[in-house]
Design a protein around this motif. Sequence first.
Motif, short mmCIF file in Angstrom:
data_model
loop_
_atom_site.label_atom_id
_atom_site.label_comp_id
_atom_site.label_asym_id
_atom_site.label_seq_id
_atom_site.Cartn_x
_atom_site.Cartn_y
_atom_site.Cartn_z
N LEU A 17 1.44 6.37 -10.12
CA LEU A 17 1.82 5.18 -9.34
C LEU A 17 3.22 4.71 -9.73
N ARG A 18 3.51 4.68 -11.03
CA ARG A 18 4.85 4.26 -11.47
C ARG A 18 5.92 5.23 -10.97
N ALA A 19 5.61 6.53 -11.00
CA ALA A 19 6.57 7.52 -10.51
C ALA A 19 6.84 7.35 -9.03
N ASN A 20 5.80 7.06 -8.24
CA ASN A 20 5.98 6.85 -6.80
C ASN A 20 6.80 5.59 -6.53
N ILE A 21 6.61 4.56 -7.35
CA ILE A 21 7.40 3.34 -7.17
C ILE A 21 8.87 3.60 -7.50
N ARG A 22 9.12 4.33 -8.60
CA ARG A 22 10.51 4.63 -8.97
C ARG A 22 11.19 5.50 -7.92
N LYS A 56 1.60 -4.33 -2.44
CA LYS A 56 0.15 -4.12 -2.42
C LYS A 56 -0.27 -3.10 -3.46
N ALA A 57 0.51 -2.01 -3.60
CA ALA A 57 0.15 -0.96 -4.54
C ALA A 57 0.25 -1.44 -5.98
N GLY A 58 1.20 -2.30 -6.29
CA GLY A 58 1.40 -2.74 -7.66
C GLY A 58 0.70 -4.02 -8.04
N SER A 59 -0.05 -4.62 -7.09
CA SER A 59 -0.68 -5.91 -7.36
C SER A 59 -2.18 -5.83 -7.60
N LYS A 60 -2.73 -4.61 -7.70
CA LYS A 60 -4.17 -4.47 -7.92
C LYS A 60 -4.43 -3.20 -8.71
N PRO A 61 -5.60 -3.12 -9.37
CA PRO A 61 -5.91 -1.91 -10.15
C PRO A 61 -6.08 -0.68 -9.27
N VAL A 62 -5.83 0.47 -9.85
CA VAL A 62 -6.12 1.73 -9.17
C VAL A 62 -7.63 1.88 -9.03
N VAL A 63 -8.08 2.28 -7.85
CA VAL A 63 -9.52 2.42 -7.58
C VAL A 63 -9.84 3.89 -7.36
N PHE A 64 -10.92 4.36 -8.01
CA PHE A 64 -11.38 5.74 -7.86
C PHE A 64 -12.60 5.75 -6.94
N ARG A 65 -12.63 6.71 -6.02
CA ARG A 65 -13.79 6.85 -5.14
C ARG A 65 -15.04 7.23 -5.94
#
Length: 386
Positions: free
Chosen positions: A82-87, A101-110
Amino acid sequence: MKLVVQVRLMPDAVQAPALKRTLRTVNECANRVSEGSFENFGLKGSVRDLRSMSYGELKARGLGAQAAQHVIKRVVDAYTTLRANIRAVNLGKEGSKRRIKAGSKPVVFRVDAAHTFDDRCLSWNYDAQAVSIWTFDGRIKNLRFVCSPGALKQLAEHRRGESDLVFRDGKWFLVATIDVPDAEVFEPKGWIGVDRGVNNLATTSDGTNYTGRRLNRYRRWQARKKAELQAKRTRSATRLLKKRARREARHATHINHRISKDIVAVAQRTDRGISVEELAGIRERVTVRRDQRATQSSWPFHQLGSFLEYKARRAGVPFIAVDPAYTSQRCPRCGHTERANRPTREHFRCRRCGLAGPADHVAGVNIAKRGALAWGFVNSPVPESA
């Protein structure tokens, strides 16, 4: 060279529920760890931080030591991505809704997301075509798997590292990593240029054209079915939409495999290298007609290039990516470059020397020439300093 081999598991009526419970539980644990990581460390939690925070809780949930470590590492890897995609601005510029939206909530796993197993949690018996795997209901032994003879040989000779347990469309798979030694790259006697496009998926400098006419008909049919399902707005329609999307992606992958396999075979047989366009950022650079926008945005052009690259490496065929600028507007005979050289999408006609032909074929010839120049430049001997 690292590749993956997928085998299908054949669990019985007792083994399948154990696998399903294991996959569901480890993903629930991963979501708990992800929430704790986001609350305490934001997007920057390390393996050490998460281990001290959640290892005891994971053990209390019934995870083994290795399974707990893999859950923690999956969460860390997800936030690293996620950090790499933001950079890389893949989620939009700073302040965009998608990035916020991507950086304001935890990563969710299916609940059915793939989980990693190492050699302590998973062992292979190639002769019996069976595996022994850790689950919450104890270790399952003699879990049968099926694959092609070629895949089985690759597993027995080159499997290294971890494997992923995958549940997809009601079927169980193991995706194993293999490390195949690179073949020795020969010195090319010539080059095959490959031009990738929308109407013609690939056109080579030899004039071979891999048309996308049948594929485009298939995709239009899929689009009509998709519109019909979207209009229903039911849960079953949503499930069917996801199933159709996966089917279409598999179809595209199959076609790209066939095209790349054929091109690499020709290059290997004729002792030539393969030259392709460097298409990074093509969606931002190129403007297409309105009726082609969906095709350009959804067709995996990069996938075809990556397939060509790894198949060439495996066969020892030289491979190089070149600058794509003006390849379809430059005359390969006299070098004259002008937009008017391409009066239509399909045709090329040089306004200086009169050379005419299919535009994609001309682009393939130019790509082949650039590949030869680039290969000579990259592999030229370094002059000794005085």
